[in-house]
Design a protein around this motif. Sequence first.
Motif, PDB file in Angstrom:
ATOM      1  N   GLU A  71       0.828  -1.220   0.000  1.00 25.38           N
ATOM      2  CA  GLU A  71       0.000   0.000   0.000  1.00 25.38           C
ATOM      3  C   GLU A  71       0.859   1.266   0.000  1.00 25.38           C
ATOM      4  N   ASP A  72       2.094   1.177   0.540  1.00 27.44           N
ATOM      5  CA  ASP A  72       2.995   2.333   0.485  1.00 27.44           C
ATOM      6  C   ASP A  72       3.497   2.575  -0.936  1.00 27.44           C
ATOM      7  N   VAL A  73       3.583   1.494  -1.701  1.00 31.41           N
ATOM      8  CA  VAL A  73       4.090   1.583  -3.066  1.00 31.41           C
ATOM      9  C   VAL A  73       2.972   2.036  -4.022  1.00 31.41           C
ATOM     10  N   ALA A  74       1.738   1.796  -3.607  1.00 30.54           N
ATOM     11  CA  ALA A  74       0.591   1.981  -4.507  1.00 30.54           C
ATOM     12  C   ALA A  74       0.600   3.329  -5.219  1.00 30.54           C
ATOM     13  N   HIS A  75       0.857   4.361  -4.453  1.00 36.43           N
ATOM     14  CA  HIS A  75       0.819   5.725  -4.966  1.00 36.43           C
ATOM     15  C   HIS A  75       1.782   5.925  -6.149  1.00 36.43           C
ATOM     16  N   PHE A  76       2.912   5.208  -6.124  1.00 35.23           N
ATOM     17  CA  PHE A  76       3.942   5.413  -7.146  1.00 35.23           C
ATOM     18  C   PHE A  76       3.767   4.518  -8.373  1.00 35.23           C
ATOM     19  N   LEU A  77       2.985   3.480  -8.207  1.00 34.65           N
ATOM     20  CA  LEU A  77       2.926   2.447  -9.261  1.00 34.65           C
ATOM     21  C   LEU A  77       2.580   2.994 -10.650  1.00 34.65           C
ATOM     22  N   PRO A  78       1.632   3.938 -10.756  1.00 34.89           N
ATOM     23  CA  PRO A  78       1.288   4.424 -12.099  1.00 34.89           C
ATOM     24  C   PRO A  78       2.473   5.095 -12.806  1.00 34.89           C
ATOM     25  N   HIS A  79       3.505   5.477 -12.037  1.00 35.24           N
ATOM     26  CA  HIS A  79       4.648   6.178 -12.628  1.00 35.24           C
ATOM     27  C   HIS A  79       5.836   5.253 -12.867  1.00 35.24           C
ATOM     28  N   LEU A  80       5.669   3.984 -12.541  1.00 33.20           N
ATOM     29  CA  LEU A  80       6.814   3.064 -12.623  1.00 33.20           C
ATOM     30  C   LEU A  80       6.679   2.119 -13.817  1.00 33.20           C
ATOM     31  N   ALA A  81       7.844   1.804 -14.416  1.00 30.26           N
ATOM     32  CA  ALA A  81       7.863   0.837 -15.520  1.00 30.26           C
ATOM     33  C   ALA A  81       8.534  -0.459 -15.101  1.00 30.26           C
ATOM     34  N   LEU A  82       9.120  -0.454 -13.910  1.00 32.54           N
ATOM     35  CA  LEU A  82       9.764  -1.673 -13.398  1.00 32.54           C
ATOM     36  C   LEU A  82       9.664  -1.675 -11.882  1.00 32.54           C
ATOM     37  N   VAL A  83       9.267  -2.818 -11.339  1.00 32.76           N
ATOM     38  CA  VAL A  83       9.338  -3.013  -9.886  1.00 32.76           C
ATOM     39  C   VAL A  83      10.201  -4.243  -9.657  1.00 32.76           C
ATOM     40  N   VAL A  84      11.204  -4.077  -8.806  1.00 36.22           N
ATOM     41  CA  VAL A  84      12.123  -5.182  -8.511  1.00 36.22           C
ATOM     42  C   VAL A  84      11.864  -5.674  -7.098  1.00 36.22           C
ATOM     43  N   LEU A  85      11.668  -6.978  -6.974  1.00 37.71           N
ATOM     44  CA  LEU A  85      11.397  -7.582  -5.662  1.00 37.71           C
ATOM     45  C   LEU A  85      12.406  -8.692  -5.399  1.00 37.71           C
ATOM     46  N   PRO A  86      13.032  -8.671  -4.227  1.00 39.08           N
ATOM     47  CA  PRO A  86      14.086  -9.644  -3.965  1.00 39.08           C
ATOM     48  C   PRO A  86      13.600 -10.903  -3.225  1.00 39.08           C
ATOM     49  N   PHE A  87      14.271 -11.996  -3.507  1.00 36.48           N
ATOM     50  CA  PHE A  87      14.150 -13.220  -2.711  1.00 36.48           C
ATOM     51  C   PHE A  87      15.504 -13.434  -2.025  1.00 36.48           C
ATOM     52  N   PRO A  88      15.646 -12.959  -0.782  1.00 41.81           N
ATOM     53  CA  PRO A  88      16.940 -13.092  -0.099  1.00 41.81           C
ATOM     54  C   PRO A  88      17.352 -14.565   0.011  1.00 41.81           C
ATOM     55  N   ALA A  89      16.373 -15.439   0.183  1.00 36.73           N
ATOM     56  CA  ALA A  89      16.606 -16.880   0.163  1.00 36.73           C
ATOM     57  C   ALA A  89      15.404 -17.484  -0.553  1.00 36.73           C
ATOM     58  N   PHE A  90      15.606 -18.570  -1.263  1.00 37.35           N
ATOM     59  CA  PHE A  90      14.472 -19.082  -2.044  1.00 37.35           C
ATOM     60  C   PHE A  90      13.332 -19.563  -1.165  1.00 37.35           C
ATOM     61  N   VAL A  91      13.630 -19.860   0.116  1.00 35.79           N
ATOM     62  CA  VAL A  91      12.568 -20.291   1.026  1.00 35.79           C
ATOM     63  C   VAL A  91      11.844 -19.107   1.674  1.00 35.79           C
ATOM     64  N   ASP A  92      12.290 -17.887   1.405  1.00 29.86           N
ATOM     65  CA  ASP A  92      11.628 -16.707   1.951  1.00 29.86           C
ATOM     66  C   ASP A  92      10.555 -16.257   0.974  1.00 29.86           C
ATOM     67  N   GLY A  93       9.314 -16.594   1.262  1.00 29.04           N
ATOM     68  CA  GLY A  93       8.246 -16.440   0.274  1.00 29.04           C
ATOM     69  C   GLY A  93       7.471 -15.136   0.329  1.00 29.04           C
ATOM     70  N   ARG A  94       7.962 -14.137   1.054  1.00 29.25           N
ATOM     71  CA  ARG A  94       7.187 -12.895   1.190  1.00 29.25           C
ATOM     72  C   ARG A  94       6.916 -12.229  -0.152  1.00 29.25           C
ATOM     73  N   ALA A  95       7.923 -12.272  -1.033  1.00 28.56           N
ATOM     74  CA  ALA A  95       7.782 -11.543  -2.303  1.00 28.56           C
ATOM     75  C   ALA A  95       6.643 -12.102  -3.169  1.00 28.56           C
ATOM     76  N   TYR A  96       6.269 -13.357  -2.956  1.00 27.31           N
ATOM     77  CA  TYR A  96       5.119 -13.890  -3.713  1.00 27.31           C
ATOM     78  C   TYR A  96       3.864 -13.091  -3.387  1.00 27.31           C
ATOM     79  N   SER A  97       3.679 -12.806  -2.091  1.00 22.38           N
ATOM     80  CA  SER A  97       2.473 -12.076  -1.693  1.00 22.38           C
ATOM     81  C   SER A  97       2.536 -10.615  -2.125  1.00 22.38           C
ATOM     82  N   ILE A  98       3.733 -10.019  -1.997  1.00 25.21           N
ATOM     83  CA  ILE A  98       3.852  -8.611  -2.408  1.00 25.21           C
ATOM     84  C   ILE A  98       3.597  -8.493  -3.913  1.00 25.21           C
ATOM     85  N   ALA A  99       4.123  -9.453  -4.669  1.00 23.51           N
ATOM     86  CA  ALA A  99       3.901  -9.437  -6.119  1.00 23.51           C
ATOM     87  C   ALA A  99       2.414  -9.482  -6.423  1.00 23.51           C
TER      88      ALA A  99
END
Lengths: 112, 180, 551
Positions: B61-89
């Motif tokens: 929700e913090d990112v929401a405001h900027f999304l219309p102005h972005l052409a790329l969003v990069v999300l990290p997987f610090p470890a492959f078992v860290d699944g948070r980025a699936y939900s954020i995506a």
Amino acid sequence: MSEVEKGQVMTANRLRDGEVVFLTRSGEWNEKIDEAVLALEPQATAALEARANEDVKATLVTGSYLFDAERVGGKIRALHMRERIRTLGPTVRLDLGKQAEGTGGAFAFKEA
Amino acid sequence: MPLLKNNAFITDSWLHLGAEDALPEGGNVTIPFSRLKNEWESLAKFPGQLGAVLSNTDHAEDVAHFLPHLALVVLPFPAFVDGRAYSIARQIRLLGYRGELRATGNILPDQFQYMTQVGFSSFEVSERFPLQSWQQASKQMSLAYQRGLYRRVGEAEVWSERHADTAPEPTPWEEQPHAG
Amino acid sequence: MYRYDEFDHQFVQERTAQFRDQANRRLSGALTEDEFRPLRLMNGLYLQLHAYMLRVAIPYGTLSSKQMRQLAYIADKWDRGYGHFTTRQNIQYNWIKLEDTADILAALAEVEMHAIQTSGNCIRNVTTDHWAGAAADEIADPRPVGELLRQWSSLHPEFSYLPRKFKIAVTGAPNDRAAVKVHDIGLRLHRNDAGAIGWEVMVGGGQGRTPMIAVTVRDFLPERELVAYIEAIMRVYNLYGRRDNKFKARIKILVHEIGAEKFKAEVEAEYARRPEQTTHVEEKELQRIAAYFAPPAFEKLSRFSPAFEEAKLLHPGFARWARNNLAAHRVDGYTIVNISLKPEGGIPGDATSDQMRLMAELAERYSHDELRVSHPQNIILPHVKKDDALAIWQALVPAELATANYGLAGDIIACPGMDYCSLATARSIPISQAISRKFADLDVQEKIGPVKINISGCINACGHHHVGHIGILGLDKKGEEFYQITLGGSSAENASIGSILGPGFAGHEVADAIEKILTTYVKLRQPGEEFLYAYRRLGPQPFKEALYAAA
């Protein structure tokens, strides 16, 4: 009274079938604890660790670690119950595991 | 690190800036999200395309405001078992973001299909895995029970197929920006 | 029973092929053990003390005779002729080879079974009331929702790398036999004043090292919204559940740390953000699934079965078994048969392949081809005519499956413990055997009445010791096994976590200690007062005195 030596044995599970194995003097993995090297000093345990790490990388075995054991009358026995169970089989099924297959070594569980 | 997109390794056209790096005259530039927020007033005037590099503890929700102005969003997987980025995506896609969504970090072929299903469209991957292993991994499962996933060619949603007669309401998920 | 359609078949076949490829890549060295471990776990494959262990999913504990026979076949062909039924209604094989596993999964797929998500940090096999569809007190069969959630959770791309494992239990009856309050999510079906059906959604229950009772986040959720709502819960957990410490990673810790109200608010906010999609497809799918769980063609019978009553008079052994092991069925003339997998001195939950085949045959002949696995590790024939109960009992006796101790002191829940499990700190099975031998006399067990004795071989609490009326936890104290006793736990609708009574015991002392506790209870109870309620009235003091005063 026979001499008791305390040391460490390197163990792992064979990757393809999960069988519990022990590192022997010749650097092979064997199913019988009696064939294992009992490392008595740090240099010897380091050598076992190096060998085990190589074989983990070579995907022969997995989950290698050292456990405390003793040699009594020339035969090796794990000190802790958990490792004894790994060297023999379940204490509640004496018909299963190494103890039933003749690879359990000299210190068998007794019938409850 | 090879960049995987649309089943091919491509050259990354983006310049990835750190917290302090000076902004170029133009082109495609990613900015760490914290900097993007702080310097938005000036960044909003940037003549090129902007991307944001999130951490997997950032809130969608913090990112929401900027999304219309972005052409790329990069999300990290610090470890492959860290699944948070699936939900954020998924949240970012639910917010209507249509641009490139890139996964970085510890990414393995065996998680690749899950990542495409939640909406990732490009992948910064290790040299260890040849292109073929990604192509194979991407088509291991042709069915998913869940609804509202991103689907590639040859993938189907079981429940939607079973009840195809029940006209499903259109959802933002049914677009397939990176199909194939 | 649910039957696979072409999609379900294709799904498990593709999954099996995928695992075959993963196992081959592991054997070739293309995958490291760290990379392979989560993949094999999500296909039910552990590495245990003696070999690999394969945990096969039995969704909501329901099996056909054909499936049970296939489980027996697998035990004979790839294992050592037996299997272990678990507290999550699954079966485990203890002597599996990695190189055989894909073939076993293929054999399971043939009978519409799999091992998907029986381990790993994902949504595990959904469990339910083992008497579902049969129990007299049931409002509605919870298994359609169980199947809906099985499908929805299978290979969920968003929720396959959660902070920790995630367990869901579902019940459709007011008497909770599914332990829903000690699950990550517990679902309880009930009716509102208008007679409509809805679901109470409970979150954050669990056992392990920090046992907790779940809190209610929704009182009455419409059934068609279940998937969407649970998805919101899962997303909140996936985003905010702790990942810095695996002992604090379960959802119960998140609920506890941020508080039930804040957690609820997060879930509701997430739920409100869901896309503008109707829940029409979920509703249709649930209807499609529910048709498979239509009640079998019960005969119209009298509630009173003369043959059954006469058999009880003729065979005292049968009468005892009928008294303890049969339960009220919702249809007149029918009964629920509970087959005890707890013979005196036996291994709780273990069954040989011959026993499995016998139970399959009995289900085929007498129980509309259905069997259930219960979370207390027994097997159930859910739909039996009272007229047939004697024939079943007579077939069970020679197979050592007729122990008349269902729900009594000998009906012990025990995890495999250190005899098999690599996480265990102590053995569970020998303790269970010693207790069941101590109470070998069924007259004594009946005199004591209903009591749940649960044994875990480590703090992970797979043996549900926290919610045993009497719980036993095996620990390691300076290299020796020792056992803590807790009293007053319950996993039922009156759920509670047991309290530690006092200092622990060596393994050989445990059975005597349990005897002292139960003797004290029998002495102090009021007429008809079960152990749990007597403990709640009396508190720990008399039991402490009985155990420790003399020392």
